[in-house]
Design an enzyme around this catalytic site. Sequence first.
Site, PDB file in Angstrom:
ATOM      1  N   CYS A 261     107.641  86.341 -14.412  1.00 42.19           N
ATOM      2  CA  CYS A 261     108.611  85.234 -14.488  1.00 42.19           C
ATOM      3  C   CYS A 261     109.701  85.468 -15.531  1.00 42.19           C
ATOM      4  O   CYS A 261     110.899  85.367 -15.227  1.00 42.19           O
ATOM      5  CB  CYS A 261     107.896  83.905 -14.731  1.00 42.19           C
ATOM      6  SG  CYS A 261     107.163  83.695 -16.367  1.00 42.19           S
ATOM      7  N   HIS A 310     105.751  79.466 -18.082  1.00 44.09           N
ATOM      8  CA  HIS A 310     106.484  79.804 -16.865  1.00 44.09           C
ATOM      9  C   HIS A 310     107.947  79.395 -16.982  1.00 44.09           C
ATOM     10  O   HIS A 310     108.275  78.318 -17.477  1.00 44.09           O
ATOM     11  CB  HIS A 310     105.864  79.121 -15.644  1.00 44.09           C
ATOM     12  CG  HIS A 310     106.419  79.644 -14.353  1.00 44.09           C
ATOM     13  ND1 HIS A 310     106.197  80.925 -13.910  1.00 44.09           N
ATOM     14  CD2 HIS A 310     107.228  79.067 -13.422  1.00 44.09           C
ATOM     15  CE1 HIS A 310     106.817  81.113 -12.762  1.00 44.09           C
ATOM     16  NE2 HIS A 310     107.462  80.001 -12.451  1.00 44.09           N
ATOM     17  N   HIS A 322     112.459  81.950  -8.952  1.00 43.46           N
ATOM     18  CA  HIS A 322     111.502  82.437  -9.948  1.00 43.46           C
ATOM     19  C   HIS A 322     110.567  83.465  -9.327  1.00 43.46           C
ATOM     20  O   HIS A 322     110.524  83.656  -8.111  1.00 43.46           O
ATOM     21  CB  HIS A 322     110.696  81.278 -10.550  1.00 43.46           C
ATOM     22  CG  HIS A 322     109.743  80.619  -9.592  1.00 43.46           C
ATOM     23  ND1 HIS A 322     108.548  80.048  -9.987  1.00 43.46           N
ATOM     24  CD2 HIS A 322     109.791  80.432  -8.242  1.00 43.46           C
ATOM     25  CE1 HIS A 322     107.925  79.539  -8.939  1.00 43.46           C
ATOM     26  NE2 HIS A 322     108.654  79.750  -7.875  1.00 43.46           N
TER      27      HIS A 322
END
Length: 348
Positions: A261, A310, A322
């Site tokens: 990420c 994240h 993402h």
Amino acid sequence: MASHRRPKQPSRTRVTVLTTAAAAAVAFSANAANAAPSEKPSKDEVKTKVDALYEDAEAATEKLNGATEKEEKLQKEISTIQDNVARGQADLNELRDSMGLAAAAQYRTGSIDSSLQLFLSSNPDDYLDKASTANQLSDQQVEALRKIQEKQRELAQDRSEASGKLQDLAATRTELAKKKKQVQSKLAEANKLLNSMTAAEKAALSAQQDRASRASTERVELADTPASAGSGRAAAAFSAAQSQLGKPYFYGGTGMASFDCSGLTSYAYAQAGIGIPRTSESQATIGQRIYSQSQLKVGDLVFFFNDLHHVGLYAGNGQIIHAPRTGTVVRYESMSTIGGPFMFGVRV
């Protein structure tokens, strides 16, 4: 004379107890034999558990990335200090050599100063002040000795700093190994669950994930255009992330073949000419924070979960681009389906 008494018969109570126990044992055995084996989890249950393990692995991955980043930083700092020590030692040797030449010249003329004799045979630190107050050294000699003293102190400080950073590096490498083991453990556990599925179940799950990935990378029309981005660099970062749609997630990945990420977001901004930290936790410390989802603009960094493990890039209309987790690809996804709460955005 032999006894002719009849053997004592067991009491009715004892017979009843034994009979009941035997019956219970038989019933237990029958029930155990007829009991159905524990039910195997369904494909959807396995997927839910695997997704949770992958989420845990991603959180551990960000910690691993942080330890890796710290290791690299420490190595650079240690290298710089060691270079400084080497140069400082060369300067110190040069100063000592010049003092030695002066002493040799004085010795040849038979006028070597007692202070120089002491310097050449021991550390001058304690002697300098005494000798100076006794007017035993010339101004030039005093200045030379002071330079040597200063250089010795600098070297001692640099060596101490290097020693401390080397210890920190050793601790960081231990932490690095621990975090890496945590990631591998979560992934191994997920693979074990997946391997418990039948071939047909695996194929069905794989097809389901492929359909989801294709759909999520084809939803470009649902995202706002880069014109609504917060700045030119945000638009450029968003465009760079779009160019990586469909690339697989891999822990530690920073492009071009794969991403995690924060690897995707740091890559995207690097393409826009902006250097941002490597990990999601560090990326959360830069720029202007945006707490209202309605105020987000395309290209803003968006953070999820309480531990900020994240991060993605805002894509407009409540979506982000993402790299979700193992088994997925870089894709669009609704912020409502990430699996953790939206914490805030960051405008770089």
